[in-house]
Design a protein around this motif. Sequence first.
Motif, PDB file in Angstrom:
ATOM      1  N   THR A 273       0.796  -1.234   0.056  1.00 53.78           N
ATOM      2  CA  THR A 273      -0.012  -0.049  -0.153  1.00 53.78           C
ATOM      3  C   THR A 273       0.789   1.134   0.042  1.00 53.78           C
ATOM      4  O   THR A 273       2.063   1.108   0.688  1.00 53.78           O
ATOM      5  CB  THR A 273      -0.847  -0.100   1.110  1.00 53.78           C
ATOM      6  N   SER A 274       0.253   2.306  -0.405  1.00 52.40           N
ATOM      7  CA  SER A 274       1.204   3.694  -0.449  1.00 52.40           C
ATOM      8  C   SER A 274       0.879   4.488   0.832  1.00 52.40           C
ATOM      9  O   SER A 274       1.549   5.381   1.095  1.00 52.40           O
ATOM     10  CB  SER A 274       0.507   4.393  -1.584  1.00 52.40           C
ATOM     11  N   ALA A 275      -0.185   3.994   1.619  1.00 56.57           N
ATOM     12  CA  ALA A 275      -0.590   4.751   3.012  1.00 56.57           C
ATOM     13  C   ALA A 275       0.397   4.190   3.905  1.00 56.57           C
ATOM     14  O   ALA A 275      -0.357   2.971   4.545  1.00 56.57           O
ATOM     15  CB  ALA A 275      -2.165   4.697   3.163  1.00 56.57           C
ATOM     16  N   LEU A 276       1.380   4.444   4.262  1.00 49.56           N
ATOM     17  CA  LEU A 276       2.150   3.595   5.460  1.00 49.56           C
ATOM     18  C   LEU A 276       1.730   4.101   6.649  1.00 49.56           C
ATOM     19  O   LEU A 276       1.453   5.146   6.867  1.00 49.56           O
ATOM     20  CB  LEU A 276       3.715   3.960   5.263  1.00 49.56           C
ATOM     21  N   GLY A 305      -6.637   0.165   3.950  1.00 45.49           N
ATOM     22  CA  GLY A 305      -7.001  -1.532   4.333  1.00 45.49           C
ATOM     23  C   GLY A 305      -6.654  -1.625   5.610  1.00 45.49           C
ATOM     24  O   GLY A 305      -6.884  -0.618   6.478  1.00 45.49           O
ATOM     25  N   SER A 306      -6.539  -3.099   5.835  1.00 43.62           N
ATOM     26  CA  SER A 306      -6.263  -3.386   7.466  1.00 43.62           C
ATOM     27  C   SER A 306      -5.121  -4.524   7.494  1.00 43.62           C
ATOM     28  O   SER A 306      -4.749  -5.032   6.493  1.00 43.62           O
ATOM     29  CB  SER A 306      -7.394  -4.093   7.788  1.00 43.62           C
ATOM     30  N   ILE A 307      -4.562  -4.510   8.582  1.00 43.79           N
ATOM     31  CA  ILE A 307      -3.613  -5.623   8.904  1.00 43.79           C
ATOM     32  C   ILE A 307      -4.357  -6.705   9.885  1.00 43.79           C
ATOM     33  O   ILE A 307      -4.866  -6.392  10.829  1.00 43.79           O
ATOM     34  CB  ILE A 307      -2.379  -5.054   9.434  1.00 43.79           C
ATOM     35  N   ARG A 308      -4.206  -7.935   9.469  1.00 43.62           N
ATOM     36  CA  ARG A 308      -4.906  -8.988  10.288  1.00 43.62           C
ATOM     37  C   ARG A 308      -3.700 -10.077  10.710  1.00 43.62           C
ATOM     38  O   ARG A 308      -2.739 -10.049   9.816  1.00 43.62           O
ATOM     39  CB  ARG A 308      -6.086  -9.622   9.474  1.00 43.62           C
ATOM     40  N   ARG A 309      -4.030 -11.071  11.834  1.00 42.97           N
ATOM     41  CA  ARG A 309      -3.156 -12.029  12.002  1.00 42.97           C
ATOM     42  C   ARG A 309      -4.082 -13.300  11.792  1.00 42.97           C
ATOM     43  O   ARG A 309      -5.312 -13.556  12.139  1.00 42.97           O
ATOM     44  CB  ARG A 309      -2.850 -11.854  13.521  1.00 42.97           C
ATOM     45  N   PHE A 310      -3.044 -14.202  10.994  1.00 45.55           N
ATOM     46  CA  PHE A 310      -3.668 -15.494  10.978  1.00 45.55           C
ATOM     47  C   PHE A 310      -2.536 -16.815  11.071  1.00 45.55           C
ATOM     48  O   PHE A 310      -1.537 -16.410  10.344  1.00 45.55           O
ATOM     49  CB  PHE A 310      -4.373 -15.637   9.751  1.00 45.55           C
ATOM     50  N   LYS A 311      -2.768 -17.595  11.858  1.00 43.94           N
ATOM     51  CA  LYS A 311      -1.662 -18.775  11.901  1.00 43.94           C
ATOM     52  C   LYS A 311      -0.278 -18.131  12.076  1.00 43.94           C
ATOM     53  O   LYS A 311       0.656 -18.507  11.228  1.00 43.94           O
ATOM     54  CB  LYS A 311      -1.868 -19.566  10.898  1.00 43.94           C
ATOM     55  N   ALA A 318      -6.277  -5.460   1.623  1.00 47.93           N
ATOM     56  CA  ALA A 318      -7.087  -4.174   1.162  1.00 47.93           C
ATOM     57  C   ALA A 318      -8.591  -4.510   1.012  1.00 47.93           C
ATOM     58  O   ALA A 318      -9.081  -5.446   1.046  1.00 47.93           O
ATOM     59  CB  ALA A 318      -6.323  -4.196  -0.236  1.00 47.93           C
ATOM     60  N   PRO A 319      -9.401  -3.233   0.535  1.00 43.32           N
ATOM     61  CA  PRO A 319     -10.566  -3.232   0.386  1.00 43.32           C
ATOM     62  C   PRO A 319     -10.839  -4.298  -0.736  1.00 43.32           C
ATOM     63  O   PRO A 319     -10.270  -4.146  -1.750  1.00 43.32           O
ATOM     64  CB  PRO A 319     -10.804  -1.872   0.142  1.00 43.32           C
TER      65      PRO A 319
END
Length: 439
Positions: A273-276, A305-311, A318-319
């Motif tokens: 993403t460009s939005a750091l 967008g968003s940051i998520r955690r998995f395993k 991103a949307p």
Amino acid sequence: MSLAQHFIDTLRCHLPDGGRVVIGFSGGVDSRVLLHLAALYRAQHPDLELLAVHVHHGLSQYADQWLEQCELWAKAEQIPFVAEYVSLDLESGDSIEQLARDARYQVLASHVNTDDVLLTGQHLDDQTETFLLALKRGSGPKGLSSMALSAPFASGKLLRPLLDVSRSDIEHFAHTQQLTWLEDDSNQDTRFDRNFLRHKVVPVINKRWPSFNKAVRRSARLCAKQEQLLAELLKPELEACLNSFQGVEIDTLSRSSPLKRDQLLRMWLEAQTSALPSEIQLQQLWNDVALAKPDANPNLVLASGSIRRFKSHLYWVAPQEDVTQWSKSLTIETPVLLPDRLGELTLGNSSEKNSLMTLNRAALTEPMVVMFEPEGLSAHPHGRAGSRKLKKLFQEYQIPSWQRRRTPILMMGDKVVAVANLFVDKDFYGSDCELVWDK
């Protein structure tokens, strides 16, 4: 060196053979000069394709007149012209400057194909303003590197051929060429941060230190070089942390120092993403998402967008469009373009005899369809015991929940033939052809 020769040399160095030049044409003095310079360059290279793209934001009462005038100038230079209309969500909470910029580049991206170069008119004074705005925000070297002369953009490249040229030199060139241009009345409104710097701050600085713009250019270049060096040194370590979905492994990051970990996270996000994130958001990312309790489902929402955690991995999400109602026929050797930038799916001759995604061509006796909705479907993956619901198989294959309805499913009638990059059903496994998902 003359401005025209500077432009010619810059474009010659950055334009691939066969590439087209797309000009972001607002009608202001910078883009008006760009349009004229592009026409001069084409006079030396008659096979060069040019396109001027004007974005109509509708923010000014004069917007329609500006569009008409830009079209006349493009016609006079014998350059094809396209007008694009955009509407801005003024209730979003973002600044009008940011909304207009994002909309403009989104539209311009749709016109930039492989090997094309997009020209924009930012100049040396703009670079100084960008540097000071980054300084105001408390940016680090990445932000202070400001604007690059060239950068990847859409399927091609963004080039700012006037970036080392002052506004006064651009205006002098325009006068000598007897060019006319548009004056946007909003450029005088000092409520906007960039205009405030342009009219109230930078003139005072330049009066005291006439070489300030050039000093800023050097600092920006030094910051950019530092960032490039960090990226070069840390890229192998980042790549070692990534899985096939571009998720970054938390355990590997946790063994790094906080300084290295934060830089790796910035590099990882920069590729998405460009939005750091800000410094505070970066700490939230690590403490509230990466280190959240094992049974939590943490989610850090950012601007794009968003940051998520998995395993034990972090993922950038991103949307996304809902693609569960999408479907399309697939025939052997004919690629299918998937929706929402999900890539391309091809069923073709097998290139790897031991691939998990090879099929028996003789078993494909009916028309095939690609879809994304797994609800109610079951399959028996080759090499495994028993049939399972796709919902259960996605869990067993450790596919993140937000990817499960964005993974292509190949169907023949009501039977699952394969799930891209995961498995082929035992009834269809073979070695004649291979299912390839090019993301």
